[in-house]
Motif scaffolding. Structure first.
Motif, short mmCIF file in Angstrom:
data_model
loop_
_atom_site.label_atom_id
_atom_site.label_comp_id
_atom_site.label_asym_id
_atom_site.label_seq_id
_atom_site.Cartn_x
_atom_site.Cartn_y
_atom_site.Cartn_z
N ALA A 175 1.17 -1.33 0.02
CA ALA A 175 0.58 0.09 -0.06
C ALA A 175 0.66 1.21 -0.36
O ALA A 175 0.38 1.86 -0.39
CB ALA A 175 -1.25 0.65 1.36
N LEU A 176 1.97 1.30 0.72
CA LEU A 176 2.99 2.54 0.70
C LEU A 176 3.29 2.50 -0.78
O LEU A 176 3.50 3.86 -1.15
CB LEU A 176 3.75 2.12 1.67
CG LEU A 176 3.38 2.34 2.97
CD1 LEU A 176 4.82 1.99 4.00
CD2 LEU A 176 2.77 3.67 3.81
N ALA A 177 4.09 1.36 -1.40
CA ALA A 177 4.92 1.23 -2.70
C ALA A 177 3.92 1.93 -3.36
O ALA A 177 4.31 2.35 -4.72
CB ALA A 177 5.17 0.24 -2.69
N ALA A 188 9.77 8.13 -3.12
CA ALA A 188 10.34 7.74 -1.83
C ALA A 188 9.33 7.52 -1.34
O ALA A 188 8.03 7.34 -1.31
CB ALA A 188 11.28 9.08 -1.46
N ILE A 189 8.99 5.69 -0.70
CA ILE A 189 8.75 5.42 0.27
C ILE A 189 8.13 5.90 1.33
O ILE A 189 9.39 6.05 2.06
CB ILE A 189 9.01 3.81 0.05
CG1 ILE A 189 8.41 3.46 -1.11
CG2 ILE A 189 7.58 3.25 1.18
CD1 ILE A 189 9.01 1.85 -1.08
N GLU A 190 6.83 6.44 1.92
CA GLU A 190 7.27 6.94 3.21
C GLU A 190 6.11 5.74 4.13
O GLU A 190 5.86 5.11 3.91
CB GLU A 190 6.18 7.93 3.19
CG GLU A 190 7.69 9.31 2.61
CD GLU A 190 6.36 10.94 2.59
OE1 GLU A 190 5.54 10.84 2.31
OE2 GLU A 190 7.31 11.75 1.52
N ARG A 191 6.03 6.41 4.90
CA ARG A 191 5.32 5.61 6.47
C ARG A 191 4.24 6.45 6.58
O ARG A 191 3.86 7.32 6.08
CB ARG A 191 6.13 5.46 7.51
CG ARG A 191 7.68 5.19 7.83
CD ARG A 191 8.34 4.35 9.25
NE ARG A 191 7.80 5.52 10.41
CZ ARG A 191 8.14 5.52 11.58
NH1 ARG A 191 9.10 4.69 12.28
NH2 ARG A 191 8.39 6.43 12.97
N ALA A 192 3.26 5.66 7.47
CA ALA A 192 2.19 6.18 7.36
C ALA A 192 2.05 7.41 8.20
O ALA A 192 0.88 8.28 7.97
CB ALA A 192 1.06 4.79 8.40
N TYR A 214 12.33 -2.32 -4.20
CA TYR A 214 11.27 -1.08 -3.94
C TYR A 214 12.43 0.31 -3.61
O TYR A 214 12.36 1.05 -4.30
CB TYR A 214 10.25 -1.01 -3.83
CG TYR A 214 8.89 -1.74 -4.22
CD1 TYR A 214 8.98 -2.46 -5.38
CD2 TYR A 214 7.90 -2.17 -3.17
CE1 TYR A 214 8.13 -3.31 -5.73
CE2 TYR A 214 6.77 -2.71 -3.50
CZ TYR A 214 6.79 -3.33 -4.93
OH TYR A 214 6.13 -4.57 -5.30
N PHE A 215 12.82 -0.43 -2.22
CA PHE A 215 13.74 1.23 -1.88
C PHE A 215 15.08 1.28 -2.43
O PHE A 215 15.76 2.54 -3.08
CB PHE A 215 14.48 0.49 -0.02
CG PHE A 215 12.42 0.24 0.45
CD1 PHE A 215 12.58 1.16 1.20
CD2 PHE A 215 11.85 -0.59 0.88
CE1 PHE A 215 11.53 1.36 2.33
CE2 PHE A 215 10.99 -0.91 1.56
CZ PHE A 215 10.56 0.30 1.98
#
Length: 734
Positions: free
Chosen positions: A281-283, A290-294, A335-336
């Motif tokens: 879901a974050l991706a 850039a992937i962020e936390r919720a 992903y990262f």
């Protein structure tokens, strides 16, 4: 019987004529077997030999024929005479290839061949030509339950083959879990990068196909009927109920992720901890950036914890490996790295499982800088804005910690199987599962499940095939798997569903005796209404009428004969397989007297594993005792205890039974057959004591199809045991 004409045909090929007295066998078939026509041929399976039989069928009115040649599992196409009843006497694999060569063995070899001819003739006399099931189904539509990758694939494969499909999905849109993925594990060359899921294209193919009817936001309110004539009530969100008639059903109801809240020791509930689904879901939100936390924090370091709540031997969490999680973590680690190569990315694993082309994928991740550490995680706790992961380094054999902004737990797959009837009410989970199929079967609303909740199918020989004939399981509902495996699985299930509807129309068994035209027949006037047949049928093929008599649903029947073995008054039979066809063979032998020192051992061998193993023993020229006489049975579940008592009363010195493995990891083709036979035989000791016989005279063994050396050893060891016990005292009463 007046219109029947019986014939015996003996083969002298493959060395049979060199070591056996074929003329003597002909005399036995004619005089003792009461065969009206008796002939032999130098090579019976040759075009000339087969034509001789065909000519006799056409010109002589032969209705029943016994073939004394090779095993019934050999030359099935050559000896295929569908318009007459056929019995086979195994003289090649079962006699000349398993008896040691030499003059001293000639007599016992001939005795063995003589008996098999007697047995073949006796069986033939009790056989009828099956006419096919009267309860035939004519509907060839296929119902698919579930609109994820498995369901969509099954639907499109069946539709592209020319069959109408009805697809039911409980969600308002198709796609299932695949629709929530940013990328998938590579499934085509070069296997180095995460790839597009392709789910949109698959959804479009299904939605636009003229042969597929889709019901969204819908569930099954009721499923009744049988292969070729299932009646399904579909409940829609509007409250309306639509009825569809289908011929076969594929349950592709997918999976849910294991509840992360059950893993507080691994940081469940912390803002820096997600499961693999949460990371997708974050991706999705990052769309490659850039992937962020919720909570909005950009991730600069990430740790993947494998086997979170999986492969657990304590019974607290999932006992199995979910199969896809290692490759999924490799994909998500990329992903990262693809967004920012400087992100510190660590995968903590106990065993890294990436079969096939995924090995290339793993190497690609290493080249991108993903760190793989073999370790067992013990705790994840908050540390500032992030987390600290404590683990045992399994390479250095020391405790270690690693800090991360984000921890991803590989929590695994929990099948959406529906209600498990095998779990007692007081042991049901807090959140009880909802029925998927709502079957009207007496055995329960849903497909039987294994202990872990996976929908049961014969994982070795018959994947997809469940204990409900014509209803198939596909995808993660039957075993954990990734998208590619689910695609393959769904294709196989679609083919099986097609086989089921075609066989139902022809009145034939679906599997594993595919094409078998026999079906159970019951003499109700002799029925005691004991209900053993209805309770013991593994496939829900028997119900009861208002008078409590059994009602057989032939289209659901697998033709295993379990009901026949269960019946204490022997009123259930098949046209070509019955208590009489086997019982007459048992009584047909020329039984040596008690002073001959030539014992007779009856071997009831499951036709699915044990009998093929015996054939393989013959093919490999493995010698075993010539005192054994093997009778193939459809399943050990079909063995009626009357056969055991009749054999012992007739002077047989011992009875062996060989069947498939039972238990949770069963290999029985009919699921419960070996287990039921074991249970029935556990109660026969009192009968043996009443006859003045030792309990060792009846023995049961589990064998696999590959056990050709072992079955020979078991027979030889048992023959030695009988020699120690001595000849049966019952011989003197015959």
């Amino acid at each position: 019987m007046a219109d029947n004409k019986f014939a015996a045909y003996l083969c002298a090929g493959c060395g049979l004529g060199d070591v056996l007295d074929i003329d003597g066998l002909e005399k036995i078939a004619k005089k003792e077997g009461k065969m009206q026509v008796v002939k032999h041929h130098d090579f019976l399976c040759s075009a000339a030999g087969v034509q001789m039989i065909r000519d006799d069928i056409a010109n002589e009115g032969i209705s029943h024929l016994m073939i004394g040649a090779c095993s019934r599992r050999a030359k099935t196409e050559a000896f295929n005479f569908p318009d007459v009843s056929v019995a086979r006497a195994n003289l090649r694999e079962g006699v000349i290839w398993i008896v040691a060569e030499g003059a001293t063995h000639d007599e016992v070899r001939q005795e063995m061949a003589d008996d098999y001819v007697r047995m073949g003739c006796a069986e033939l006399k009790k056989m009828l030509l099956p006419a096919g099931s009267t309860g035939r189904g004519t509907n060839k539509r296929i119902l698919v339950v579930g609109g994820g990758v498995s369901g969509l694939t099954a639907a499109i494969e069946a539709a592209e083959t020319g069959y109408e499909v009805v697809l039911v999905e409980k969600a308002p849109a198709l796609g299932g879990w695949a629709a929530s993925l940013w990328k998938r594990v590579p499934y085509q060359d070069p296997y180095a990068e995460p790839q597009a899921t392709g789910i949109e294209e698959l959804i479009a193919r299904v939605s636009l196909h003229p042969g597929i009817t889709v019901h969204l936001g819908a569930t099954l309110a009721e499923t009744a009927g049988a292969p070729g004539r299932f009646a399904v009530k579909i409940a829609q969100e509007s409250g309306a109920v639509v009825q569809e008639m289908v011929g076969a059903i594929i349950q592709a109801s997918g999976f849910s992720t294991y509840d992360m809240a059950r893993l507080p020791e691994l940081g469940a509930g912390l803002p820096g901890v997600v499961d693999q689904a949460g990371l997708e879901a974050l991706a999705q939100a990052a769309r490659g950036g850039a992937i962020e936390r919720a909570d909005g924090q950009v991730v600069q370091s990430v740790v993947f914890v494998q086997c979170a709540g999986q492969r657990d031997a304590t019974g607290t969490h999932l006992p199995y490996c979910s199969g896809h999680c290692c490759a999924t973590s490799v994909k998500q680690a990329m992903y990262f790295k693809d967004a920012n190569p400087d992100i510190d990315t660590v995968v903590l694993y106990t065993d890294l499982r990436l079969p096939g082309m995924s090995e290339d994928f793993y190497r690609s991740a290493q080249r991108k800088g993903v760190t793989f550490t073999k370790g067992k995680v013990s705790q994840v706790k908050a540390q500032g804005a992030g987390c600290t992961v404590s683990f045992r380094d399994l390479i250095l054999d020391e405790d270690a910690t690693v800090d991360a902004d984000l921890v991803v737990l590989a929590t695994g797959q929990v099948p959406n199987s529906g209600v498990n009837i095998d779990i007692p009410e007081d042991q049901q989970p807090e959140v009880k599962p909802v029925s998927i199929l709502n079957l009207t079967y007496r055995q329960g609303k849903d497909l039987p499940q294994l202990k872990a909740g996976l929908t049961d199918s014969h994982f070795i020989c018959f994947p997809y095939e469940t204990r409900r004939t014509g209803i198939y399981a596909a995808g993660p509902v039957r075993r954990p798997m990734d998208m590619q495996q689910a695609t393959d699985d769904a294709t196989g299930a679609a083919l099986k569903a097609i086989q089921a509807v075609e066989n139902a129309m022809l009145g034939r068994a679906a599997h594993p005796r595919s094409g078998d035209l026999s079906y159970p027949i019951v003499r109700l006037e002799g029925c005691t209404q004991c209900k053993r047949c209805t309770v013991e049928c593994p496939f829900g093929a028997i119900d009861e009428d208002e008078r409590r008599f059994p009602v057989f649903n032939e289209s659901r029947c697998r033709r295993c004969g379990t009901c026949m073995g269960a019946c204490p008054v022997r009123v259930i039979s098949f046209e070509n397989y019955s208590t009489d066809t086997v019982g007459s063979q048992i009584k047909s032998l020329d039984m040596p007297d008690e002073f001959s020192e030539r014992p007779r051992i009856l071997l009831l061998a499951c036709e699915n594993d044990a009998y093929p193993a015996l054939d393989m023993a013959g093919l490999s020229r493995t010698v075993y005792s010539a005192f054994v006489r093997a009778i193939p049975v459809r399943c050990l579940g079909s063995v009626n205890t009357i056969w055991i008592t009749d054999a012992l009363n007739s002077g047989w010195d011992g009875v062996m039974m060989m069947g498939c493995k039972k238990g949770d990891d069963y290999q029985c083709h009919f699921v419960k057959g070996s287990e039921l036979a074991h249970y029935r035989m556990s109660k026969i000791d009192d009968t043996l004591k009443g006859m003045g016989l030792e309990p060792e005279r009846v023995a049961s063994y589990e064998v696999a199809i590959t056990d050709h050396q072992r079955v020979a050893a078991l027979i030889n060891d048992y023959a030695e045991k009988i020699k120690e016990l001595g000849m049966s005292p019952m011989k003197g009463f015959n």
